[in-house]
Design an enzyme around this catalytic site. Structure first.
Site, PDB file in Angstrom:
ATOM      1  N   THR A 267      78.663  65.490  38.004  1.00  0.00           N
ATOM      2  CA  THR A 267      77.979  64.399  38.706  1.00  0.00           C
ATOM      3  C   THR A 267      76.913  64.970  39.636  1.00  0.00           C
ATOM      4  O   THR A 267      76.916  66.161  39.949  1.00  0.00           O
ATOM      5  CB  THR A 267      78.967  63.583  39.561  1.00  0.00           C
ATOM      6  N   ASP A 268      75.999  64.092  40.056  1.00  0.00           N
ATOM      7  CA  ASP A 268      75.019  64.489  41.062  1.00  0.00           C
ATOM      8  C   ASP A 268      75.075  63.495  42.226  1.00  0.00           C
ATOM      9  O   ASP A 268      75.925  62.607  42.234  1.00  0.00           O
ATOM     10  CB  ASP A 268      73.613  64.582  40.449  1.00  0.00           C
ATOM     11  N   GLN A 269      74.214  63.663  43.192  1.00  0.00           N
ATOM     12  CA  GLN A 269      74.321  62.825  44.384  1.00  0.00           C
ATOM     13  C   GLN A 269      73.907  61.373  44.149  1.00  0.00           C
ATOM     14  O   GLN A 269      74.047  60.544  45.040  1.00  0.00           O
ATOM     15  CB  GLN A 269      73.550  63.443  45.553  1.00  0.00           C
ATOM     16  N   MET A 270      73.431  61.063  42.956  1.00  0.00           N
ATOM     17  CA  MET A 270      73.190  59.661  42.595  1.00  0.00           C
ATOM     18  C   MET A 270      74.539  58.995  42.239  1.00  0.00           C
ATOM     19  O   MET A 270      74.604  57.790  42.030  1.00  0.00           O
ATOM     20  CB  MET A 270      72.242  59.607  41.391  1.00  0.00           C
TER      21      MET A 270
END
Lengths: 147, 147, 147, 147
Positions: free
Chosen positions: C21-24
Site C-alpha cells: 500500500t501507499d499513503q493514498m
C-alpha cells in the site's frame, strides 16, 4: 532525540519516494534496509571501488544480519541522510557497518548490518587482505574525498 | 542448520516472486521484512481480527525494531515458511514476535520484530487491555484454528 | 464495471500485503506489475515447466512492454485474482499475455505484457519451436490442470 | 537507438539501487514505474508545488494507466535520466505525461502515464482550473527553473 555526537565516516542523502510510503502515511519499515544499502553503494563509489566492480571481480558480499531501531517516522518528500558512523572488522570473517538515519537534526533510526565475503557456494571465507586495507583506509578517512 | 525444535505458534507459506530476487540470484535481504509482516497479517486474520479492522478502529501498531539473521539464501520459486515462534509482551509498552524462516527442514533465517501501539502523534501508549488478552489467547493457542 | 465474459486461461489469487500500500491507502500502482509476473510464474508452474527451470536451460524472456489500465483501487488484505485471459504469439519474435485483475466480481484493472526471447547479449531471437508448442498447449487448455 | 530529438520539459537523474535488480542481472521492469513517479515528484518540487502539499490540500491524483516500452536493460550503479518529454491535457478529466528514460545517449525506455483528479470516493472529477494553469506553465517552461 538528536543524532549522536559522533561524526559520520560518510553521509548519503536520499529523497523519500511516494512508492516507499504505506497506508500509515509513513515510509514502510522495510525500505530502510534499501536505504542502508544505497548508502553503502555510495561509500564504495566514493572511494573509487564501486560495488559493481567488486562483484565483477568475483567477490560476493551478502548481508548476514540487519538490525534497525525505528525512532521517528519518515514521510514522503523528506530528504533524509544515512550516516555511516562506523565500519568495523569483527575477526577474520565478519565486518559490520553502524548507521544513523537523520532528517536535519532529528534522529529517525539507528542501524547495524553485518557482512561476510562468500565463495560461489555462499560459504563464508576470510575477509580478503585487500579489503582489510580498504576498510582501514575508509576508517582513517584516507580513501574518502575531503569534505 | 535445522530449524529449532520449538513448535511454531503459527506458520505461513510464501512463494518467492521473481521481483524479490536481486542480481546475486537470491531473495534480496530487504524482502524478508515484508515476509515477516505478511505472516503477522495472516496470524491476525486467522484469529478473526484482521489488522485492517484494527486500523479502522483507530489502532496504529508500528514496528519499532527489526532484527534478521540470514543463514542461507532463498531462491526464486522457493516455497518458504515463516514460523511465528513466539509473541511476547515486554512490559507495558512493547511486545515482540520471534520468527524462523524455513524451506522444508532448512533454517534460512531467524528474526525478531518489536512493536508498540501509538496515538495519532505516533507517541507510544500502553498496550490496550484487549490486546493483552488477544496476545494471551494467541500464545495459549486458544484463539488459533486447530492444526 | 464487471469483469469480461471471456473465461480465463488461468487464474491466480493474491492477498494484498501491507507493504504494497501507499499513503493514498491503496495498493501502489507499481505493484500490479509484480502481480502480473506472479501470475505468469504460477501458470508456468502449473504446466510443469517452472520459469526457474527455463532460465537454468539458458532461456531469458524479458518483458518488452507493459500496459496497465487501473479502474478501481485494491486495498490491504484484499484477495484479488489475476486472470490470464489470453496468450498470443505476434509473429516470430514477440508474444503477449492479456490480463484482468478482479476482486470478486469487480474488475480492478486490465493489462497486457509483451515478451521476447533474447540471447546472452539481450538481443531478441525467434521464439524457440518448443515454446510455440507450449503456448499452443496452454491456449488449448491441454497443458493446464483440469479446473 | 538514440533518444528522441525532442527536448525534455524536465529531467531527473536516478542512480540504480542494488535492491532494484533481479536475478536476470538487470533492473526489474516494475521499478521503472517507481522511477517515473520519482521524476513527477521532482517536477512538482521544481515548480514550488510539492505533491505532498497538493495531497494535504485534499487533491488526490492517482495513475489511471501506465505504458512502458523497454528497449535496453539498465544495470546496478547506472545513472539513468528520466526525461519528462510532454505533459498533455486530454479533455476535461484526464491528462498524461510522456517520458524517455536514457543512460547517456542510449534510449532505455519510453513511457506514458495517465492521471485523473478524484474525489474522496476515488471518482474522477474535472481537472481543477488552477492545475490547468500550472500544467500550462510547465509546458511553456514559465514555471520551471532556467536550465
Amino acid at each position: 532525540m538528536p543524532s549522536s555526537k559522533r561524526s559520520a565516516l560518510f553521509s548519503h542523502d536520499i529523497k523519500v519516494r511516494y512508492a516507499e510510503t504505506d497506508q500509515m502515511g509513513i515510509v514502510h519499515h522495510s525500505v530502510y534496509v534499501v536505504y542502508l544499502e544505497a548508502a553503502r553503494t555510495e561509500l564504495w563509489d566514493a572511494i573509487g571501488y564501486p560495488y559493481a566492480k567488486l562483484e565483477k571481480e568475483g567477490f560476493i558480499v551478502p548481508v548476514v544480519s540487519v538490525f534497525i531501531k525505528y525512532l521517528k517516522p519518515a514521510y514522503y518528500g523528506d530528504i533524509i541522510t544515512v550516516d555511516i558512523m562506523d565500519l568495523v572488522v569483527d575477526g577474520r570473517i565478519r565486518f559490520h557497518y553502524e548507521y544513523e538515519i537523520t532528517r536535519g537534526n532529528e534522529l529517525l533510526a539507528t542501524a547495524k548490518t553485518e557482512h561476510v565475503f562468500v565463495n560461489e557456494k555462499f560459504r563464508p571465507i576470510r575477509i580478503p587482505e585487500k579489503f582489510l586495507k580498504i576498510i582501514e583506509g575508509i576508517k582513517s578517512g584516507e580513501l574518502l574525498p575531503k569534505k
